[in-house]
Design a protein around this motif. Structure first.
Motif, PDB file in Angstrom:
ATOM      1  N   SER A   1      39.595  49.159  36.400  1.00  0.00           N
ATOM      2  CA  SER A   1      38.440  48.460  36.960  1.00  0.00           C
ATOM      3  C   SER A   1      38.012  49.107  38.267  1.00  0.00           C
ATOM      4  CB  SER A   1      38.756  46.984  37.195  1.00  0.00           C
ATOM      5  OG  SER A   1      39.690  46.844  38.248  1.00  0.00           O
TER       6      SER A   1
ATOM      7  N   THR B   1      35.699  47.871  41.677  1.00  0.00           N
ATOM      8  CA  THR B   1      34.951  46.838  42.394  1.00  0.00           C
ATOM      9  C   THR B   1      34.851  47.295  43.850  1.00  0.00           C
ATOM     10  OG1 THR B   1      37.041  45.693  42.800  1.00  0.00           O
ATOM     11  CG2 THR B   1      35.692  44.834  41.015  1.00  0.00           C
ATOM     12  N   PHE B   2      34.431  46.382  44.738  1.00  0.00           N
ATOM     13  CA  PHE B   2      34.507  46.688  46.163  1.00  0.00           C
ATOM     14  C   PHE B   2      35.731  46.000  46.737  1.00  0.00           C
ATOM     15  CE2 PHE B   2      30.014  47.803  45.785  1.00  0.00           C
ATOM     16  CZ  PHE B   2      30.014  48.977  46.510  1.00  0.00           C
TER      17      PHE B   2
ATOM     18  N   VAL C   1      36.986  50.201  45.143  1.00  0.00           N
ATOM     19  CA  VAL C   1      38.419  50.261  44.863  1.00  0.00           C
ATOM     20  C   VAL C   1      38.632  50.356  43.352  1.00  0.00           C
ATOM     21  CG1 VAL C   1      38.636  47.726  44.925  1.00  0.00           C
ATOM     22  CG2 VAL C   1      40.666  49.140  45.218  1.00  0.00           C
TER      23      VAL C   1
ATOM     24  N   PHE D   1      29.695  53.498  38.241  1.00  0.00           N
ATOM     25  CA  PHE D   1      29.745  52.420  39.236  1.00  0.00           C
ATOM     26  C   PHE D   1      28.741  52.696  40.360  1.00  0.00           C
ATOM     27  CE2 PHE D   1      31.541  50.545  43.147  1.00  0.00           C
ATOM     28  CZ  PHE D   1      31.716  49.231  42.755  1.00  0.00           C
TER      29      PHE D   1
ATOM     30  N   ALA E   1      26.692  49.030  40.598  1.00  0.00           N
ATOM     31  CA  ALA E   1      27.528  47.986  40.000  1.00  0.00           C
ATOM     32  C   ALA E   1      28.346  47.282  41.072  1.00  0.00           C
ATOM     33  CB  ALA E   1      28.459  48.595  38.962  1.00  0.00           C
ATOM     34  N   LYS E   2      28.698  46.033  40.816  1.00  0.00           N
ATOM     35  CA  LYS E   2      29.638  45.339  41.695  1.00  0.00           C
ATOM     36  C   LYS E   2      31.006  45.265  41.031  1.00  0.00           C
ATOM     37  CE  LYS E   2      27.795  42.262  44.782  1.00  0.00           C
ATOM     38  NZ  LYS E   2      27.035  41.054  45.208  1.00  0.00           N
ATOM     39  N   ILE E   3      30.985  45.305  39.713  1.00  0.00           N
ATOM     40  CA  ILE E   3      32.255  45.376  39.000  1.00  0.00           C
ATOM     41  C   ILE E   3      32.053  46.074  37.662  1.00  0.00           C
ATOM     42  CG2 ILE E   3      31.910  43.036  38.062  1.00  0.00           C
ATOM     43  CD1 ILE E   3      34.983  42.820  37.860  1.00  0.00           C
TER      44      ILE E   3
ATOM     45  N   GLU F   1      34.831  46.597  34.565  1.00  0.00           N
ATOM     46  CA  GLU F   1      36.223  46.403  34.172  1.00  0.00           C
ATOM     47  C   GLU F   1      36.366  46.746  32.705  1.00  0.00           C
ATOM     48  OE1 GLU F   1      39.026  43.087  35.601  1.00  0.00           O
ATOM     49  OE2 GLU F   1      38.342  42.335  33.673  1.00  0.00           O
TER      50      GLU F   1
ATOM     51  N   VAL G   1      24.316  46.287  48.119  1.00  0.00           N
ATOM     52  CA  VAL G   1      25.686  46.345  48.626  1.00  0.00           C
ATOM     53  C   VAL G   1      26.211  47.789  48.696  1.00  0.00           C
ATOM     54  CG1 VAL G   1      26.780  45.888  46.390  1.00  0.00           C
ATOM     55  CG2 VAL G   1      27.946  45.238  48.482  1.00  0.00           C
ATOM     56  N   HIS G   2      25.754  48.652  47.801  1.00  0.00           N
ATOM     57  CA  HIS G   2      26.191  50.055  47.880  1.00  0.00           C
ATOM     58  C   HIS G   2      25.648  50.714  49.146  1.00  0.00           C
ATOM     59  CE1 HIS G   2      28.170  50.949  43.914  1.00  0.00           C
ATOM     60  NE2 HIS G   2      27.661  49.746  43.683  1.00  0.00           N
TER      61      HIS G   2
ATOM     62  N   MET H   1      29.850  41.588  52.324  1.00  0.00           N
ATOM     63  CA  MET H   1      30.197  42.840  52.987  1.00  0.00           C
ATOM     64  C   MET H   1      29.317  43.032  54.214  1.00  0.00           C
ATOM     65  SD  MET H   1      31.001  46.646  51.577  1.00  0.00           S
ATOM     66  CE  MET H   1      30.611  46.263  49.977  1.00  0.00           C
TER      67      MET H   1
ATOM     68  N   PHE I   1      34.919  36.363  37.496  1.00  0.00           N
ATOM     69  CA  PHE I   1      34.465  37.263  36.446  1.00  0.00           C
ATOM     70  C   PHE I   1      35.430  38.444  36.405  1.00  0.00           C
ATOM     71  CE2 PHE I   1      30.835  40.157  34.976  1.00  0.00           C
ATOM     72  CZ  PHE I   1      30.785  39.623  33.707  1.00  0.00           C
ATOM     73  N   GLY I   2      36.279  38.459  35.400  1.00  0.00           N
ATOM     74  CA  GLY I   2      37.205  39.578  35.275  1.00  0.00           C
ATOM     75  C   GLY I   2      38.478  39.376  36.092  1.00  0.00           C
TER      76      GLY I   2
ATOM     77  N   ALA J   1      39.816  41.873  38.170  1.00  0.00           N
ATOM     78  CA  ALA J   1      39.927  42.800  39.289  1.00  0.00           C
ATOM     79  C   ALA J   1      40.120  42.074  40.613  1.00  0.00           C
ATOM     80  CB  ALA J   1      38.698  43.695  39.349  1.00  0.00           C
TER      81      ALA J   1
ATOM     82  N   VAL K   1      43.227  42.564  43.176  1.00  0.00           N
ATOM     83  CA  VAL K   1      43.025  43.188  44.483  1.00  0.00           C
ATOM     84  C   VAL K   1      43.307  42.214  45.630  1.00  0.00           C
ATOM     85  CG1 VAL K   1      41.327  44.287  46.008  1.00  0.00           C
ATOM     86  CG2 VAL K   1      41.353  44.863  43.585  1.00  0.00           C
TER      87      VAL K   1
END
Lengths: 405, 298
Positions: A104, A106-107, A115, A181, A186-188, A190, B102-103, B188, B254-255, B257, B261
């Motif tokens: 996956s 994500t941030f 990450v 990504f 993208a934010k996620i 997976e 966000v990027h 962020m 959602f998911g 991850a 983390v």
């Protein structure tokens, strides 16, 4: 964030040269049979709904014959999965997996960089695996300017225990995921499982993807294929929630409002500011109140928006009081907010002398707000009381009006 | 003194001719804040309430000392605006703009980190140092003194609106604010509470800090670690809102991850535990901010 449905996520990632199983979308059992015929046995049928952990919720089935595909499709379609009606299925080639990996991107919330998380022990129990054998999970962040370097992808899989052709295949796909990504805002992303097939090749078997709503303007390819804000709800919108969205969107550039319906409750909740609303919901609950909804507004809404919201809030069965509070602002016209509240109360023929209403509004035009509310029999409060005081006052009024509350 | 902004700051506003930015310019000037220049490409030569407008920051710097930029440009241009500010030796960038991709935020954080520039925001309502009569952004509006009076308490808030309400609670308790900072409401942001506590620790004027926290992000947990490791030694009064969200049904996640983390960080109960363990004051009632401040400041 926009949750991207699996079929769209697979199409998009296939465009990024990431191998995915052959699939088709079906909305009827007949459609599923057609898909079965074109793909060939065995197939997987998955409910096409924007929630994770579908397998555990019974949304994933298998079929190796036409009749079975039809039967499973018939059983899945029309069901609800975590509250979402299943109206479409993704029918896909069931790959013969030698190994299930997890990957996956994500941030990282404290590093504030992308990450990557990988594990050679993928599959439905990945969270438990991460708990019980943390050593099997490999994590690394990367520079958003540089992207995920190929060597880093390789290093991660090597640390996760892969070697030989598996290492090469997994590295290639992870590098491509890193690129996707960044390219897709993208934010996620997976992939679970990221499958290693019997022949050693690698494919993104099940995919979950969310993209940044605020970056959709620069992704023409995603427009119309994703639903903005679809990560906010833990269930599909209720009828009242949909009506409240319409109220908000009738004046799209003046003020914002979000209505979320709670299970049960008896206090209509209309609060200003994201932070202030959190405080007020906690405070009401702590004092013994039961909010029937969660509504936050901001940005100086016009009268008709406040009117529409108030009316909606009060229309929920069981609502026996109205609580309006916000933090001190420097742009909200409190008289306009008050006028909207009063209009809704009048129209619904609610008498604030018997129906508990508490208002704490501090902002612009307070004397006018006080006049509007007082004329309607509603007690006005501004910064003569704190937000916390307003919450306890509301609960006291409920107790006075409804013995035993 | 104060942190981040004071009476000597050389302030420039990017996007100054916009509706919101020009109103904020007027309010800031009325408050006594010195705004040196503004930038709006194509509008060089105009002025906004007497503040000269330039096409570029490079032009604005001729004969002017500029070390602080307030960004009001639309989301798609924020990253470039930050680059322009940084390349022109600005040391503090405040981003008021909402809905920045966000990027872009991740990139501008990475870039400013390397260049030693402080970023506050995006989606901030501003920064104010009442004793210096210096305010950046909309904070306080046309009546900053309603909530923000000079004093020795720092304010840090993830919520824009609650920045003012927290400062008002400080005022009710009989104290005032050294500097109040709205961090920005997004997940962020450029400066985290920990970054600001580092600054408040150094600031001689600041005797205590009031912090407003919310669900999501590991920022409050980081503060707990920071205090536990001796990074912040003054009294911290931390309020954590949104406890009720832990009772909402699952499904918002959602998911896997995030869970892998972050573990359980981000939950109000985790935040409260981390802050309390480290020795911060974490009142249950927002009203108690008053009594806790009186207790710690005497």
């Amino acid at each position: 964030m926009s949750r991207v449905l699996e079929n769209v996520a697979k199409e998009v990632l296939r465009e990024h040269s990431i191998p995915v199983p052959q699939f088709a979308v079906a909305s009827t059992p007949q459609g599923a049979v057609e898909a079965f015929k074109s793909i060939g046995p065995p197939v997987v049928l998955k409910a096409l709904v924007p929630v994770g952990k579908r397998g555990k919720a019974g949304g994933v089935r298998f079929a190796s014959e036409e009749g079975e595909a039809e039967e499973q499709a018939r059983d899945l379609l029309g069901r609800e999965l975590r509250g979402f009606p299943v109206d479409r299925l993704i029918v896909e080639q069931k790959l013969d997996l030698a190994k299930e990996l997890y990957a996956s991107i994500t941030f990282h919330p404290s590093e504030r960089r992308p990450v990557v998380v990988v594990s050679a022990l993928g599959g439905v129990d990945i969270e438990e695996t991460a708990q019980t054998s943390p050593g099997s999970v490999v994590t690394a962040t990367f520079d958003p300017f540089v992207g995920l370097p190929v060597y880093k992808a390789r290093e991660m899989w090597s640390d996760a225990g892969l070697s030989g052709s598996e290492l090469r295949g997994a590295t290639d796909i992870l590098w491509k995921l890193g690129k996707a990504f960044l390219d897709l805002d993208a934010k996620i992303i997976e992939v679970n499982p990221l499958g290693i097939l019997q022949d050693g090749s690698v494919a993104a078997v099940a995919l979950l993807m969310g993209v940044d709503d605020d970056a959709l303007y620069r992704h023409q390819a995603l427009s119309g294929r994703v639903q903005a804000g679809s990560d906010r709800a833990w269930r599909p919108l209720t009828k009242l929630e949909k009506e409240m969205i319409a109220v908000d969107e009738a004046d799209p550039y003046r003020g914002t409002a979000r209505y979320t319906e709670m299970d049960g409750g008896d206090i209509g909740f209309l609060c200003g500011g994201g932070g202030g609303s959190l405080l007020m919901f906690d405070a009401l609950s702590r004092h013994g109140g039961r909010p029937a909804n969660y509504t936050e507004f901001g940005g100086n809404p016009p009268e008709r928006k406040v009117y529409g919201l108030t009316k909606g809030i009060l229309s929920k069965p069981g609502v026996k009081g109205l609580f309006v509070a916000m933090n001190i602002t420097n742009n909200t016209q409190t008289d306009v907010v008050s006028a909207g509240i009063v209009r809704a109360l009048n129209e619904l023929d609610i008498d604030p002398r018997t129906f508990p209403v508490t208002v704490r509004l501090a902002g612009v035009n307070e004397p006018e707000a006080k006049a509007v509310l007082s004329a309607a029999g509603v007690e006005y409060h501004g910064d003569d009381i704190t937000m916390e005081d307003a919450a306890s006052m509301m609960v006291k009024k409920m107790r006075a009006a409804y013995p035993g509350y | 003194m104060a942190i981040l902004v004071n009476s000597h700051s050389g302030i420039l506003i990017q996007g100054i001719t916009g509706r919101e930015a020009s109103m904020v310019t007027k309010h800031s000037l009325d408050y006594g804040t010195r705004i040196v220049a503004g930038v709006t490409p194509g509008k060089g030569g105009e002025n906004v309430y007497g503040v000269p407008v330039f096409d570029t920051i490079k032009q604005a710097r001729h004969g002017n000392h500029i070390d602080t930029a307030v960004i009001y440009v639309p989301p798609a241009f924020v990253y470039d605006a930050v680059l322009e500010a940084v390349d022109n030796e600005v040391k503090l960038v405040l981003i008021m703009t909402e809905r920045v991709p966000v990027h872009d935020v991740a990139k501008l954080i990475a870039m400013t980190r390397q260049r030693g520039v402080t970023v506050v925001g995006p989606n901030s309502v501003g920064i104010i140092s009442p004793g210096e009569r210096a305010k950046l952004g909309a904070i306080g509006g046309d009546n900053p003194a309603r909530c923000f009076v000079p004093g020795t308490v720092g304010v840090i808030s993830r919520s824009g609106g609650m920045t003012a309400e927290c400062a008002w609670m400080v005022k009710r308790a009989g104290y005032g604010v050294s500097t109040a900072v709205s961090l920005g409401g997004d997940a962020m942001v450029g400066s985290t509470p920990k970054d600001l506590l580092k600054m408040f620790e150094q600031d001689k004027e600041t005797q205590a800090v009031v912090m407003w926290g919310e669900p999501g992000t590991p920022y409050e947990e980081e503060v707990g670690d920071f205090i536990a490791n001796g990074g912040f030694t003054k009294p911290l009064v931390a309020f954590v809102a949104g406890r009720f969200v832990e009772d909402l049904p699952e499904g918002t996640v959602f998911g896997h991850a995030a869970s892998i983390v972050q573990g359980k960080s981000g939950r109000p109960s985790t935040k409260i535990a981390a802050l309390k363990t480290a020795g911060a004051y974490v009142p249950d009632s927002f009203n108690d901010i008053e009594s806790v401040l009186k207790q710690v400041l005497g």
